[in-house]
Design an enzyme around this catalytic site. Structure first.
Site, mmCIF file in Angstrom:
data_model
loop_
_atom_site.group_PDB
_atom_site.id
_atom_site.type_symbol
_atom_site.label_atom_id
_atom_site.label_comp_id
_atom_site.label_asym_id
_atom_site.label_seq_id
_atom_site.Cartn_x
_atom_site.Cartn_y
_atom_site.Cartn_z
ATOM 1 N N SER B 128 0.789 -1.090 -0.164
ATOM 2 C CA SER B 128 -0.036 -0.185 -0.162
ATOM 3 C C SER B 128 0.821 1.246 -0.064
ATOM 4 C CB SER B 128 -0.912 0.040 1.235
ATOM 5 O OG SER B 128 -1.480 -1.220 1.249
ATOM 6 N N GLU B 243 -3.613 -14.636 1.163
ATOM 7 C CA GLU B 243 -3.640 -13.936 2.239
ATOM 8 C C GLU B 243 -5.027 -13.708 2.681
ATOM 9 O OE1 GLU B 243 -2.230 -9.861 1.594
ATOM 10 O OE2 GLU B 243 -3.051 -9.215 3.278
ATOM 11 N N GLU B 377 -15.535 -4.127 1.177
ATOM 12 C CA GLU B 377 -16.028 -3.314 0.244
ATOM 13 C C GLU B 377 -15.635 -3.801 -1.202
ATOM 14 O OE1 GLU B 377 -15.079 -1.475 2.560
ATOM 15 O OE2 GLU B 377 -17.107 -1.403 3.413
HETATM 16 C C1 FAD Z 1 -4.053 -2.357 10.288
HETATM 17 C C2 FAD Z 1 -3.691 -2.340 9.065
HETATM 18 C C3 FAD Z 1 -2.691 -3.152 8.556
HETATM 19 C C4 FAD Z 1 -2.207 -3.091 7.444
HETATM 20 N N1 FAD Z 1 -0.924 -3.733 6.800
HETATM 21 C C5 FAD Z 1 -0.273 -3.738 5.675
HETATM 22 C C6 FAD Z 1 0.701 -4.298 5.311
HETATM 23 O O1 FAD Z 1 1.444 -4.932 6.246
HETATM 24 N N2 FAD Z 1 1.207 -3.925 4.026
HETATM 25 C C7 FAD Z 1 0.444 -3.318 3.259
HETATM 26 O O2 FAD Z 1 1.070 -3.200 2.171
HETATM 27 N N3 FAD Z 1 -0.571 -2.776 3.618
HETATM 28 C C8 FAD Z 1 -1.306 -2.785 4.827
HETATM 29 N N4 FAD Z 1 -2.322 -2.175 5.051
HETATM 30 C C9 FAD Z 1 -3.073 -1.304 4.016
HETATM 31 C C10 FAD Z 1 -4.210 -1.699 3.581
HETATM 32 O O3 FAD Z 1 -4.163 -2.866 2.714
HETATM 33 C C11 FAD Z 1 -5.258 -0.654 2.997
HETATM 34 O O4 FAD Z 1 -5.471 0.202 4.192
HETATM 35 C C12 FAD Z 1 -6.477 -1.180 2.260
HETATM 36 O O5 FAD Z 1 -6.156 -1.563 1.134
HETATM 37 C C13 FAD Z 1 -7.340 0.022 1.946
HETATM 38 O O6 FAD Z 1 -6.846 1.295 1.477
HETATM 39 P P1 FAD Z 1 -6.686 2.755 2.057
HETATM 40 O O7 FAD Z 1 -6.436 2.489 3.507
HETATM 41 O O8 FAD Z 1 -6.015 3.605 1.294
HETATM 42 O O9 FAD Z 1 -8.492 3.104 1.782
HETATM 43 P P2 FAD Z 1 -9.161 3.555 0.554
HETATM 44 O O10 FAD Z 1 -8.678 2.844 -0.422
HETATM 45 O O11 FAD Z 1 -8.980 5.010 0.577
HETATM 46 O O12 FAD Z 1 -10.579 3.207 0.804
HETATM 47 C C14 FAD Z 1 -11.409 3.946 1.776
HETATM 48 C C15 FAD Z 1 -12.890 3.425 1.846
HETATM 49 O O13 FAD Z 1 -13.284 3.306 0.502
HETATM 50 C C16 FAD Z 1 -13.925 1.985 0.200
HETATM 51 N N5 FAD Z 1 -13.711 1.634 -1.193
HETATM 52 C C17 FAD Z 1 -12.430 1.938 -2.182
HETATM 53 N N6 FAD Z 1 -12.773 1.578 -3.367
HETATM 54 C C18 FAD Z 1 -14.017 1.238 -3.234
HETATM 55 C C19 FAD Z 1 -14.898 0.666 -4.333
HETATM 56 N N7 FAD Z 1 -14.476 0.678 -5.688
HETATM 57 N N8 FAD Z 1 -16.022 0.278 -3.870
HETATM 58 C C20 FAD Z 1 -16.384 0.452 -2.784
HETATM 59 N N9 FAD Z 1 -15.755 1.057 -1.729
HETATM 60 C C21 FAD Z 1 -14.701 1.367 -2.135
HETATM 61 C C22 FAD Z 1 -12.778 1.411 0.921
HETATM 62 O O14 FAD Z 1 -13.437 -0.197 1.423
HETATM 63 C C23 FAD Z 1 -12.788 1.853 2.288
HETATM 64 O O15 FAD Z 1 -13.872 1.658 3.036
HETATM 65 C C24 FAD Z 1 -2.885 -2.237 6.319
HETATM 66 C C25 FAD Z 1 -4.127 -1.551 6.717
HETATM 67 C C26 FAD Z 1 -4.558 -1.523 8.134
HETATM 68 C C27 FAD Z 1 -5.553 -0.833 8.417
#
Ligand code: FAD
Ligand code: FAD
Lengths: 378, 390
Positions: B128, B243, B377
């Site tokens: 991410s 995963e 989602e």
């Molecule tokens: C505790 C924790 C541990 C993590 N560990 C890792 C790690 O070790 N390595 C790593 O690479 N990443 C890690 N992540 C990252 C994680 O994979 C991302 O947080 C996740 O993919 C969501 O991305 P974002 O936070 O940018 O949210 P966003 O993508 O900005 O999403 C915000 C909201 O919009 C919704 N949304 C987005 N797109 C759509 C769509 N097309 N339709 C409907 N809803 C949508 C999402 O579901 C969410 O509710 C971690 C995250 C957390 C919270």
């Protein structure tokens, strides 16, 4: 029928909204929390100077004589900013118990200082085994010459660590009495903790604390009725806080969704999220309606048994729904903020924590639902 | 169709239980839970499983797997739950390990797999980025070729336990002109390389699990690339499926439910045990029935995979339902703790309640499980599109 605020209440609302918007953004809040007492002494003094500490107390005691509506106006604004000042414990719990008890000496001793912001107070009524049962306690008063000796433990007393005076429930003969215990009395031991939403609590031990007769706030059958009334009004007050917090979360989530972009567009364009925010909106409005409903039934004279039962049922319904929907709205807000939602960088988690605490206070949603069902169906 | 254990399977179950009795206890569990002792205790636990040869049940035998049937895996997970023992950290064993043995070359396998198995190397996942969360292919971290090295520049975020990690597996952009999915490569990067910096992010449980990892002109040998250049997305996708399956958390849910039962029996609820409350019982029963279903969904998926099927939308289903149930049991645990679930610990003071703190931390951090590993989602979008044909 008129659900609008009267002129005085509108003025109060304008002034508290203005104050909170200027003095209580999330950065300021954090700086207040970092103070030794866990809140800002200056803000508390402002509350005093602005007259807010007098709002719910009877005019006969130097208060403003406001109704539950006035209190709700204040608490809603505090909920919108997740305020950490001990308004609930000092004014709405301990202050109200003293003011509505039948001990003129205690009123004179404590109320002027509470109203001016110079006295902190707390209501110590829960013990480790109580949960939501008010009389599941073991604290005991024994007669000792002219006065009493108090023994026992109270747990998670809101504002307990910094209170100058604790209003304590304990068995006296066959009923529960309320006693004012100065925090500096010999035999009072206090372990301070913080709740996750910033409020201070304490576990308090009373080791043969000697209390003069004149510290009795209320005894006999009247004390339980007084406790229930004060807790009921406090329940409405925290529910108003919850509604303020929910409205904030809805707005913050909509704003975030309109700015955060993924897949080349604001996430707010995804219908899956739009509908969820609509659900947050619906839940918030439902809670606001139950708040208005409970305010209506609880701000009129409690004449007959029927109106009183209705008023109580409205409180149970309000608190149960605020517990359930408040948490759901906050959980959705976190989810829609994605990774940002679970960090302490954003304040969304602060609201989740407050709403969780509110659900746990004064009867959680399961307990309130049962209370409602008992009143309604039995 | 039957679901009874054979005598051999029952014998195996006894062996697993006895291994756990001898190698895992509440003291170790407590050290794994506490942030200060988490890393060392986790490695200690992994090494015990490694010594027994039981560290990577999902791996092929030639790489150190257990040659277990699905039933044995199921028995093992069940016994872990009974003993309230956590699984080993997923980043090496469930994530990068399978990618290395599937897509890596012999030299990479020889170099990295042993440390993954014995717990000597701690891995983290660098996918991410601030602008690439759900839309992972939008990632911008650049890898430019310079002789036998790549030069890496960019920022990863939400990197779990990067503060403990020796290595990070990262997705980087090696071609900016191709379609986004086609310009990504899969790199293994030594966290001690110069130019790597790690900044903590505090999460809402008040702990430090998450990090921002910056790459500032970091040199990474081309030999650390898995598979072909620009094919990283394919490898990553294979891993994401693994995963998600790993995220269903059924064993964890069972553990919490057991705890809740024990605790609720001791809590007063208006003069009765809280466990006797019909509301609580109905709520527990709802969760438990969903969990019973999910357990069999997982077994059905495993059985299909064992027959050669690839987990597709089923892995999304497991992640979706599994995380919903994790949150449900965490809420339940929090509620049973009452107001103690909201109390922050204070050094040197006994709170007078021994699970409130845990209930709070697990509830709070648990809010993230529907966000990470592809948000719920996103999982629903996957099922709708690829599963239901919408
Ligand atoms: C505790 C924790 C541990 C993590 N560990 C890792 C790690 O070790 N390595 C790593 O690479 N990443 C890690 N992540 C990252 C994680 O994979 C991302 O947080 C996740 O993919 C969501 O991305 P974002 O936070 O940018 O949210 P966003 O993508 O900005 O999403 C915000 C909201 O919009 C919704 N949304 C987005 N797109 C759509 C769509 N097309 N339709 C409907 N809803 C949508 C999402 O579901 C969410 O509710 C971690 C995250 C957390 C919270
Ligand atoms: C009992 C009954 C009485 C009625 N009486 C009248 C009447 O008196 N006069 C009259 O003019 N009409 C009447 N209607 C018609 C009614 O207004 C339509 O049925 C309604 O507008 C839905 O249209 P549809 O049936 O074509 O379903 P569709 O529009 O085809 O919808 C099918 C499903 O798709 C969903 N959907 C559609 N668009 C979207 C979108 N953009 N986003 C998300 N979901 C979407 C709908 O919510 C629905 O669940 C009546 C219908 C019923 C059932």
């Amino acid at each position: 029928m008129d659900f609008s605020l009267n002129a005085e209440q509108q003025l109060l609302k304008d002034s508290v909204d203005k104050y909170m918007s200027e003095r209580y953004d999330s950065e300021q809040r954090r700086s207040y929390l970092a103070a030794p007492k866990g809140f800002s002494a200056a803000v508390w003094q402002d509350f005093g100077n602005l007259g807010w500490l007098t709002v719910p107390l009877p005019e006969s005691e130097g208060g403003f004589g406001g109704s539950v509506v006035d209190t709700a106006v204040l608490m809603e604004a505090m909920g919108r900013s997740v305020a950490v000042e001990p308004y609930l414990a000092t004014v709405l719990l301990a202050g109200q118990l003293i003011a509505n008890g039948d001990n003129a000496t205690l009123k004179e001793r404590y109320l002027p200082d509470i109203l001016s912001g110079n006295c902190q107070a707390a209501f110590a009524y829960q013990e480790r085994r109580s949960r939501h049962q008010l009389d599941a306690i073991d604290c005991q008063l024994e007669r000792n010459g002219d006065g009493y000796s108090l023994n026992g433990h109270k747990t998670l007393v809101l504002n307990g660590a910094i209170a100058d005076v604790l209003i304590v429930t304990a068995w006296l003969d066959e009923s529960i009495a309320l006693f004012a215990v100065p925090a500096n009395s010999a035999g009072v031991h206090c372990d301070a903790f913080r709740l996750m939403d910033g409020q201070g609590v304490a576990n308090v031990r009373f080791d043969a604390v000697q209390l003069p007769r004149e510290n009795l706030v209320c005894a006999g059958a009247g004390s339980m009725a007084l406790i229930r009334r004060v807790l009921d009004e406090a329940t409405i007050a925290v529910s108003a806080q919850a509604v303020g917090a929910m409205e904030y979360l809805l707005k913050a989530t909509v704003d975030y969704s309109n700015t955060r972009k993924q897949f080349g567009q604001p996430i707010g364009k995804f219908q899956a999220l739009q509908h969820r925010m609509v659900d947050m909106y619906t839940a918030t409005e439902q809670c606001r309606s139950l708040l208005v409903r409970a305010l209506c039934s609880n701000s009129i004279e409690q004449g007959d048994v029927q109106t009183q039962a209705q008023a109580e049922m409205d409180i149970a319904a309000l608190k149960a729904m605020v517990g359930k929907h408040g948490r759901a709205v906050a959980e959705e807000a976190v989810q829609i903020h994605g990774g940002m939602g679970v960090t302490e960088e954003l304040n969304i988690g602060d609201y989740l924590k407050r709403l969780m605490v509110i659900d746990s206070l004064f009867g959680d949603q399961d307990w309130q639902r049962r209370r409602f069902a008992t009143l309604r169906y039995q | 169709m039957h679901a009874t254990y054979s005598p051999e399977e029952r014998l195996f179950q006894d062996q697993v239980r006895s291994f756990l009795r001898n190698n895992f206890n509440a003291e170790l569990a407590a050290r794994i839970r506490e942030p200060e002792t988490f890393k060392a205790a986790t490695i200690e636990w992994q090494k015990k499983r490694f010594a027994k040869g039981w560290v990577a049940p999902g791996w092929p035998v030639e790489y150190g797997g257990c040659a277990w049937t699905d039933t044995q895996k199921y028995i093992f997970d069940g016994a872990l739950a009974e003993a309230e023992a956590p699984d080993v950290p997923p980043f090496g064993l469930k994530m990068v390990g399978p990618v290395i043995y599937t897509f890596g070359n012999e030299e990479q396998k020889a170099r990295f797999l042993p440390g993954i198995l014995n717990g000597d190397t701690w891995w983290c996942q660098g996918y991410s980025e601030p602008g690439a969360g759900s839309d992972l292919v939008a990632l911008q971290t650049r890898a430019e070729r310079d002789g036998d090295d790549y030069i890496i520049n960019g920022t990863k975020i939400w990197t779990t336990y990067a503060q403990h990690a020796d290595w990070i597996f990262a997705l980087v952009r090696t071609d900016t002109t191709a379609k986004p999915q086609q310009g990504i490569s899969f790199l293994l990067i030594d966290m001690r390389s110069s130019g790597v910096s790690v900044a903590p992010i505090t999460s809402i449980d008040g702990e430090h699990h998450l990090n921002e990892v910056r790459f500032d002109n970091v040199r990474v040998p081309v030999a650390n690339r898995i598979g072909e250049e620009n094919k990283g997305w394919t490898y990553a996708k294979a891993l994401l499926t693994h995963e998600r399956t790993a995220l269903s958390g059924i064993a964890y849910c069972k553990q919490v439910l057991n705890t809740v039962r024990r605790l609720a029996a001791d809590e007063n609820d208006d003069g009765q045990a809280l466990l006797a409350s019909p509301t609580l019982q109905a709520r527990m029963a709802d969760i438990e029935m969903e969990l019973m279903a999910l357990e069999y969904t997982e077994l059905r998926v495993l059985a299909a995979v064992a027959k050669g099927g690839a987990p597709g939308m089923e892995s999304s289903l497991l992640k979706l339902k599994g995380t919903e149930l994790q949150q449900a049991v965490q809420s339940l645990q929090f509620d049973v703790a009452g107001l103690y679930g909201s109390v922050l610990p204070s050094t040197g003071l006994a709170m007078g309640h021994d699970y409130g703190d845990r209930a709070r931390r697990e509830y709070m951090f648990g809010r993230a499980c529907t966000i990470y590993g592809g948000s719920n989602e996103v999982q629903k979008n996957i099922i709708a599109k690829f599963g239901l044909g919408l």
